[in-house]
Design a protein around this motif. Structure first.
Motif: not given
Length: 193
Positions: A114, A116, A151, A153-158
């Motif tokens: 990942y 960010s 998915h 996790q809620g907040a998808v990595p950049h």
């Protein structure tokens, strides 16, 4: 059916990657020192690494690299550098880049990284050797399970980068060439940290 670690190891090796199964009894530091000693290029004795919080906690990176005659740059060292060009130059001329892995898929022999705004994937792209630190608990049986975990996790990595072995292409006259668009060698260290 194969256990996820065994299946991942088989698939990853079929794709040209290397696997080292770390043993807590030996110690993470000794295992990682052995791996780095085997891949460091004496002409460019630099290791860069971006710990995203998922590395073994008891590894003294700078001292370990000094033991094998290398210099270690971590996220803090590289952030202190005043010019972006200096950071890119250090990473581009390093022998080895070390990253953690967000997760892996056993069925395809794939590792997910990942990125960010705060993390860089340059350590996985620029040095000729990439060492991936992968906790066993993050190896999913299938790629679909790993993607569902992203998915969930809620907040998808950049950015989610999926790696299946060393960089390869056969675009030029059907000839397989390794290391054209990234590392020629990828070593995954799997352990229980």
């Amino acid at each position: 059916m194969h256990e996820p670690v065994d299946l991942f190891t088989t698939q990853w090796r079929l794709l040209g990657g290397e696997v080292v199964l770390a043993d807590a009894a030996v110690g993470w530091s000794h295992t990682i020192e052995d791996v780095l000693a085997g891949v460091i290029d004496p002409a460019f004795p630099t290791v860069v690494g971006f710990d995203t919080g998922d590395w073994p906690k008891d590894v003294p990176w700078s001292a370990l690299c000094e033991t094998i005659g290398a210099r270690f740059y971590d996220r803090h060292d590289l952030d202190v550098l005043s010019r972006q060009e200096a950071l890119q130059d250090i990473v581009a001329h390093a022998s080895v880049g070390v990253t953690g892995a967000a997760w892996a898929a056993a069925d395809t022999g794939t590792v997910a990284l990942y990125a960010s705004a705060q993390t860089s994937l340059s350590a996985s792209l620029l040095p000729p050797t990439h060492v991936v630190l992968l906790p066993k608990r993050r190896i999913y049986a299938t790629l679909a399970e790993g993607l569902r975990a992203v998915h969930a996790q809620g907040a998808v990595p950049h950015l989610v980068k999926l790696i299946s072995g060393p960089s390869m292409t056969a675009d030029i006259e059907g000839q397989l060439v390794v290391g054209v668009h990234g590392p020629r060698r990828v070593v995954t260290v799997i352990g229980d940290w």
